[in-house]
Enzyme design. Structure first.
Site, PDB file in Angstrom:
ATOM      1  N   LYS A 211     -19.922 -96.962  -8.865  1.00  0.00           N
ATOM      2  CA  LYS A 211     -20.541 -97.913  -9.799  1.00  0.00           C
ATOM      3  C   LYS A 211     -22.041 -97.674  -9.980  1.00  0.00           C
ATOM      4  O   LYS A 211     -22.720 -97.108  -9.124  1.00  0.00           O
ATOM      5  CB  LYS A 211     -20.225 -99.345  -9.369  1.00  0.00           C
ATOM      6  CG  LYS A 211     -18.762 -99.652  -9.725  1.00  0.00           C
ATOM      7  CD  LYS A 211     -18.369-101.087  -9.690  1.00  0.00           C
ATOM      8  CE  LYS A 211     -16.936-101.197 -10.240  1.00  0.00           C
ATOM      9  NZ  LYS A 211     -16.291-102.455  -9.915  1.00  0.00           N
ATOM     10  N   ARG A 247     -10.586-100.525  -4.107  1.00  0.00           N
ATOM     11  CA  ARG A 247     -10.247 -99.858  -5.381  1.00  0.00           C
ATOM     12  C   ARG A 247     -11.170 -98.649  -5.522  1.00  0.00           C
ATOM     13  O   ARG A 247     -12.378 -98.805  -5.661  1.00  0.00           O
ATOM     14  CB  ARG A 247     -10.449-100.849  -6.529  1.00  0.00           C
ATOM     15  CG  ARG A 247     -10.079-100.314  -7.899  1.00  0.00           C
ATOM     16  CD  ARG A 247     -10.308-101.366  -8.970  1.00  0.00           C
ATOM     17  NE  ARG A 247      -9.926-100.890 -10.286  1.00  0.00           N
ATOM     18  CZ  ARG A 247     -10.701-100.175 -11.087  1.00  0.00           C
ATOM     19  NH1 ARG A 247     -11.937 -99.847 -10.703  1.00  0.00           N
ATOM     20  NH2 ARG A 247     -10.273 -99.782 -12.268  1.00  0.00           N
TER      21      ARG A 247
HETATM   22  N1  HH2 Z   1     -13.863-102.422 -11.702  1.00  0.00           N
HETATM   23  C1  HH2 Z   1     -13.566-101.770 -12.848  1.00  0.00           C
HETATM   24  C2  HH2 Z   1     -12.357-102.017 -13.492  1.00  0.00           C
HETATM   25  N2  HH2 Z   1     -11.447-102.890 -12.990  1.00  0.00           N
HETATM   26  N3  HH2 Z   1     -10.798-104.408 -11.309  1.00  0.00           N
HETATM   27  C3  HH2 Z   1     -11.064-105.055 -10.172  1.00  0.00           C
HETATM   28  N4  HH2 Z   1     -10.162-105.924  -9.662  1.00  0.00           N
HETATM   29  N5  HH2 Z   1     -12.242-104.881  -9.502  1.00  0.00           N
HETATM   30  C4  HH2 Z   1     -13.205-104.030  -9.954  1.00  0.00           C
HETATM   31  O1  HH2 Z   1     -14.271-103.922  -9.303  1.00  0.00           O
HETATM   32  C5  HH2 Z   1     -12.951-103.304 -11.171  1.00  0.00           C
HETATM   33  C6  HH2 Z   1     -11.710-103.530 -11.837  1.00  0.00           C
HETATM   34  C7  HH2 Z   1     -14.561-100.778 -13.405  1.00  0.00           C
HETATM   35  O2  HH2 Z   1     -14.424-100.538 -14.720  1.00  0.00           O
HETATM   36  P1  HH2 Z   1     -14.094 -99.214 -15.583  1.00  0.00           P
HETATM   37  O3  HH2 Z   1     -15.210 -99.007 -16.520  1.00  0.00           O
HETATM   38  O4  HH2 Z   1     -12.754 -99.376 -16.217  1.00  0.00           O
HETATM   39  O5  HH2 Z   1     -14.091 -97.989 -14.633  1.00  0.00           O
HETATM   40  P2  HH2 Z   1     -13.084 -97.494 -13.551  1.00  0.00           P
HETATM   41  O6  HH2 Z   1     -11.764 -98.124 -13.886  1.00  0.00           O
HETATM   42  O7  HH2 Z   1     -13.078 -96.002 -13.671  1.00  0.00           O
HETATM   43  O8  HH2 Z   1     -13.623 -97.961 -12.240  1.00  0.00           O
END
Ligand code: HH2
Length: 266
Positions: A211, A247
């Site tokens: 992140k 995650r």
């Molecule tokens: N972070 C992302 C997406 N979904 N779900 C949960 N429960 N917790 C998180 O911290 C979380 C999440 C990050 O977003 P995105 O831009 O889609 O990137 P990536 O999925 O590659 O991490």
């Protein structure tokens, strides 16, 4: 210390912050998902809509098109549990029908009036994540008096709402939503405050992997792929704090770091 489960991230979005379309296209995404399982993922999180700050919303039809083929293809090859990362009840419903067993909702079932009832009806696990605003606006000057207390109280209230709607307690997971409407200082405070979230009595999921706020700790980590070291350090700290699910993008590396931490802890 019990080992947290590893949730491997499989995005089928052209604009996800961390893997920016790298795995777009069902064939490559399936191969990527299976590789994460081989590296030790306990669950795969499949998302068809990017939630990075400023991301544009995706239509339901497009999101369904992106995720369903992938879920079916992975299901055909592996019994590993699948989570669907979506805000839309119709997408969650179709994903569960295709074999997903967890609904990961970054809006904590607030996105539509039908969300709570759908989660109860589906009977699957649900991740209730904290977010301030929505992905288009969430990073505009977020403010909290006490971020850990406010996020904990909000998550406890969402868990109550889910229980009242008929979601079973054993199906609820809570997530502070690192990077969702928080400054870097807020994210760090939440990571330090994880024991207070664990004390809420629900399994906690945390997503720190790659992140953007990692740049405040290491300004050189400009690209998401440069953030592995900090992602691992945060994963180890979260594991020590007692989180249930991490995650992550880098499943093999995280599994190895956790194994070493466990070995050293004896
Ligand atoms: N972070 C992302 C997406 N979904 N779900 C949960 N429960 N917790 C998180 O911290 C979380 C999440 C990050 O977003 P995105 O831009 O889609 O990137 P990536 O999925 O590659 O991490």
């Amino acid at each position: 210390m019990t080992h947290p489960l590893l949730m491997g991230i499989v995005n089928v979005t052209p604009d996800s912050f961390s893997d920016g379309g790298e795995f777009l296209g069902p064939g490559r995404a399936v191969a990527h998902g299976l590789e994460l399982i081989a590296k030790g993922a306990d669950i795969l999180d499949i998302g068809g809509e990017s939630t990075r700050p400023g991301a544009a919303p995706v239509s339901e039809a497009e999101e369904l098109r992106r995720v369903l083929t992938l879920i079916e293809a992975i299901r055909a090859e592996s019994p590993a549990p699948i989570s669907i990362d979506t805000m839309k009840p119709a997408v969650a419903r179709a994903a569960v029908a295709a074999g997903a067993t967890m609904w990961n909702d970054i809006t904590a079932l607030t996105f539509t009036p039908a969300s709570l009832a759908t989660a109860a009806e589906l009977g699957c696990d649900v991740v209730l994540m904290h977010m301030r605003g929505d992905p288009r606006t969430m990073q505009i000057a977020p403010r909290y008096a006490d971020v850990v207390a406010e996020v904990a109280a909000w998550l406890a209230a969402r868990a109550e709402a889910a229980l009242a709607a008929g979601v079973r307690k054993g199906n609820i997971r809570l997530d502070p939503g690192i990077g969702f409407g928080k400054t870097a200082a807020h994210n760090l405070a939440l990571l330090r405050g994880l024991p207070r979230l664990v004390a809420l009595g629900f399994p906690i999921l945390v997503g720190v992997s790659r992140k953007g706020f990692i740049k405040t700790v290491d300004p050189g980590a400009r690209a998401p792929g440069d953030r592995l070291g900090a992602s691992l350090a945060a994963a180890l700290a979260a594991a020590r704090a007692g989180v249930a699910i991490l995650r992550v993008h880098d499943v093999g590396e995280t599994r190895q770091a956790l194994a070493m931490q466990a070995a050293l802890d004896g």
